[in-house]
Design a protein around this motif. Sequence first.
Motif, PDB file in Angstrom:
ATOM      1  N   TYR A  32       0.835  -1.198   0.000  1.00  0.00           N
ATOM      2  CA  TYR A  32       0.000   0.000   0.000  1.00  0.00           C
ATOM      3  C   TYR A  32       0.874   1.253   0.000  1.00  0.00           C
ATOM      4  CZ  TYR A  32      -3.597   3.306   1.520  1.00  0.00           C
ATOM      5  OH  TYR A  32      -4.451   4.357   1.608  1.00  0.00           O
ATOM      6  N   ALA A  53      -8.421  -0.555  -7.328  1.00  0.00           N
ATOM      7  CA  ALA A  53      -8.858  -1.855  -6.820  1.00  0.00           C
ATOM      8  C   ALA A  53      -7.776  -2.495  -5.955  1.00  0.00           C
ATOM      9  CB  ALA A  53      -9.212  -2.774  -7.979  1.00  0.00           C
ATOM     10  N   GLN A  54      -6.519  -2.436  -6.445  1.00  0.00           N
ATOM     11  CA  GLN A  54      -5.419  -3.046  -5.695  1.00  0.00           C
ATOM     12  C   GLN A  54      -5.221  -2.327  -4.355  1.00  0.00           C
ATOM     13  OE1 GLN A  54      -5.017  -5.726  -6.878  1.00  0.00           O
ATOM     14  NE2 GLN A  54      -3.451  -5.962  -8.483  1.00  0.00           N
ATOM     15  N   THR A  57      -7.931  -3.391  -2.029  1.00  0.00           N
ATOM     16  CA  THR A  57      -7.697  -4.752  -1.529  1.00  0.00           C
ATOM     17  C   THR A  57      -6.705  -4.726  -0.374  1.00  0.00           C
ATOM     18  OG1 THR A  57      -7.921  -5.517  -3.795  1.00  0.00           O
ATOM     19  CG2 THR A  57      -7.094  -7.102  -2.192  1.00  0.00           C
ATOM     20  N   THR A  61      -7.919  -5.788   3.305  1.00  0.00           N
ATOM     21  CA  THR A  61      -7.406  -7.027   3.888  1.00  0.00           C
ATOM     22  C   THR A  61      -6.646  -6.761   5.173  1.00  0.00           C
ATOM     23  OG1 THR A  61      -6.938  -7.549   1.584  1.00  0.00           O
ATOM     24  CG2 THR A  61      -6.327  -9.198   3.230  1.00  0.00           C
ATOM     25  N   LEU A 138       0.321  -8.875  -7.280  1.00  0.00           N
ATOM     26  CA  LEU A 138      -0.562  -7.707  -7.279  1.00  0.00           C
ATOM     27  C   LEU A 138      -0.093  -6.645  -8.264  1.00  0.00           C
ATOM     28  CD1 LEU A 138      -1.036  -7.321  -3.418  1.00  0.00           C
ATOM     29  CD2 LEU A 138      -2.752  -8.114  -5.024  1.00  0.00           C
ATOM     30  N   THR A 246      -9.664 -13.047  -7.058  1.00  0.00           N
ATOM     31  CA  THR A 246      -8.356 -12.406  -7.192  1.00  0.00           C
ATOM     32  C   THR A 246      -7.365 -13.447  -7.659  1.00  0.00           C
ATOM     33  OG1 THR A 246      -7.915 -12.743  -4.857  1.00  0.00           O
ATOM     34  CG2 THR A 246      -8.724 -10.577  -5.507  1.00  0.00           C
ATOM     35  N   MET A 324     -16.711  -6.882  -0.352  1.00  0.00           N
ATOM     36  CA  MET A 324     -15.398  -6.662  -0.918  1.00  0.00           C
ATOM     37  C   MET A 324     -15.500  -6.424  -2.420  1.00  0.00           C
ATOM     38  SD  MET A 324     -12.098  -8.904  -0.146  1.00  0.00           S
ATOM     39  CE  MET A 324     -11.016  -9.312  -1.476  1.00  0.00           C
ATOM     40  N   VAL A 328     -14.021  -3.186  -3.949  1.00  0.00           N
ATOM     41  CA  VAL A 328     -12.817  -3.295  -4.762  1.00  0.00           C
ATOM     42  C   VAL A 328     -13.104  -3.041  -6.239  1.00  0.00           C
ATOM     43  CG1 VAL A 328     -11.013  -4.870  -5.527  1.00  0.00           C
ATOM     44  CG2 VAL A 328     -11.721  -4.842  -3.130  1.00  0.00           C
TER      45      VAL A 328
END
Lengths: 379, 226
Positions: A32, A53-54, A57, A61, A138, A246, A324, A328
Motif C-alpha cells: 500500500y 482496486a489493488q 484490496t 485485507t 498484485l 483475485t 469486498m 474493490v
Amino acid sequence: MVVGIKDGIKLIGISIVCFCAVFVCTFMLNYYLDVLPLEETLTDSAMTALYNAQLATAKFTSVITGGVLAAIALIMLFFYIKLYIDSHSQQLGIVKAFGYSRGKIAGSFWVFGLSVFIGCALGFCIGWAFMRSIYDDLTIEGMGEIAINFHWELLALLVFIPTTVFTALACLYAYCALRRPVLQLLKGKSERISARKEKERKERPFIWQMCIKTLSSKKSLVFFVAFSCFCFSAMVQMGLSMENLTSATMGYMILLIGLILAIVTMFMAITTLINGNKKNISVMKAFGYSIKECSLSILGGYAPFALLGFGLGSVYQYGLLKIMINVVFANVEIVPEYKFDVPVFFLTLALFAICYLALMLVYSFKINKISVKEVMIEN
Amino acid sequence: MIKAENVVKTYNSQEVLKGISLEIYDGEFVVILGASGSGKSTLLSILSGLEKADGGHIECNGVCLDALKDDQLTAFRKEQIGFIFQQYYLLSHLNVEDNVKLGANLANNKDYRQIIEAVGLKDKLKSKPSALSGGEQQRVCIARALAKNPKILFLDEPTGALDEVTGREVLDYISKLQKERGFTVVMVTHNVNIADMAEKVVKMNSGKIVEIYQNSARKSAYEIGW
Ligand SMILES: Nc1ncnc2c1ncn2[C@@H]1O[C@H](COP(=O)(O)OP(=O)(O)O)[C@@H](O)[C@H]1O
Ligand SMILES: [Mg+2]
C-alpha cells in the motif's frame, strides 16, 4: 521473579495469532505504502481502476485481518492470564502475604508480552520473505515492476507498538485480577461460594448433567470453540472461492491462515478443558465410565456452539466477499459474478466433519492416558 | 506488641470469632491451641493483617490495623510479618535459593545464605522444591520467612503435614532461631504437646478464648510428647 520467563513464552496460541496478523499486514501495508505515491504515473482509466482496486484490496485485507486477529489475540491473552492466576493462585497469594505490593506482582506479568513480540517479529520477517512474490501477484498492468521499500513506521506499527500495548495490558489486567484478598488466593480456586442454593432441576441423564456443568464452569471456552469453527468455515470457503476473484496465491494463503487459526484455538480450548477436568475424568474412569462417555461429558456441551460457529462463518464469508467485490471493483466495468458457492460449502462441511472425528480420536487417546493414581497424588 | 480487643469475625452469618481479647509481648513465644474449626486460623490471619475483622480493635507494634486499606495492609506485612503455613506454598519454578530471596528482597537482606545454612540446606541451594522432602520444604519456608527479618513470625500448623521426626526437627529450628534473633512467635496448632514449648498458651474453643496460661519452663522440641 514471580512469573517465569518460561510461562511467558509458552503462549504459542497468541504467538501464532500475532504471527498471522502481522504476516498479512506486513506485505499488504508495505505494498500500500509503495503503490500510493505512484498515482502520478497512471496513464489511462483502465489502469486507474486497477490501481484503485489493488489499493482497496490492500487496505481492506490488512484492516480486517489486523483488527480481527488483534482482538482475538487480546482475548486469548486475558484468558491465559486468568488461567495463570487461577492455577498459580496459592503462589501469588503467598507472595502477596509476604508483602509484595499488587503493582510489583503485576509488573512481573510483563513476560506475557514476550509471546506477542515473538509472533509479531516472526510475522514481520516472514512477511518480508514473501514480499516479492506478493508484489508480483498484485502487479498493475502497464506500470512495470513495483519497487519494494522498507518502511520504519511499519516496523513500529506492527512489532513494537503491539508488543508494548499488549505488555501494558497484561500487567494492567493482572493488577486488577490481583485485587482478590490474600486468603482467597491461598485457598486456591476462585469459585465463589454462592449463598443461593442450586435450583431444583428436572432429573436428567448424568452425562447430560455433566455436559452442562462443564459448560457453565468454563464459559469463556465457548467463545474459542465457536471462533475456531467460525474461522475454519469462513476462511476455508473464502480461500476456495477466492480463486476466480483475485489470485490463487491469495486464496491459498487465506485457506492456510484459516486452518492454522482454527487448529490453534481449538487445540488451546480442548487442552484447557481436559487439563481442567483431569480429576473429574479420572474419577469417572475409576468408576467404570467408558472413554466415550468421559469425552462426551467434557466436550459434548460445546458441540452446538461449534456448529453455530460454522454456520455463522459461512454467512460471514458470503457477506464479506459481497462487500469486498462492491468496494474493490466499484469502478471496474466487468464486476466478477459472485454467488454462494454450494459445492465449496459441502466440501468444507465434509472437511469439518473429518477434522472433528480426528480431534475426537486424538483426545480419546489423551483421556485414556490420564491415570487415576497420578492425578490423586498431585494433591 | 500485639493488642487485640474484642475482635469479632463472621462468615456467611456464622460467627467464627466471638470477641477475642489478647496481648502478645515482643519476643514472646505464643501458641494458640484449639480443636479443628475453633477459629485459630481465622484469628491468626486477622492478627497478621491478611484479613480484616468485622469488629473490635487490633494494634500491632504501634500500627492500628482497623482502618487500613488492602494496599496499606500489604505494606504493613512487608515491614513486620513473616509467615509459615502447613502447606508450604513454595514457588515451584524457583530453586531453594530464589525462594529464600523472595523474602530477602523485601528487606534488602544480603545475608540470606547464612539463614539457609542455619536451617541445614546449604547443599540444596539449587534444588527445586519438588525434589525436596516435606521437612526440607518446610525448612525452606522457615528460611524464606526469616530472610525478610520479620518482627513477628506467624505459623499456622507448621508441622501438620510432617511426621514426628521431621516435625520435631522443624520446631527445633524455629525455637533455636527465635532464641538467637529474638522475634515474636505466634504459632497455631491443635497438638496439645506442642504447647509445652511456648511461654504463653492461648486455648480456644468455638471462637472464644477459654484459657490463657503461662508455662513455668519451656520444653525443647525433643522433650515434648507427640
Ligand atoms: N473463608 C471462609 N468462608 C466461610 N467460612 C469460613 C471461612 N474460613 C473459615 N471459615 C469457617 O470458620 C470456622 C473456623 O475456621 P478456622 O479458623 O480455619 O478454624 P481452625 O483453623 O481452628 O481449624 C470453620 O467453621 C470454617 O468453616
Ligand atoms: Mg486452621
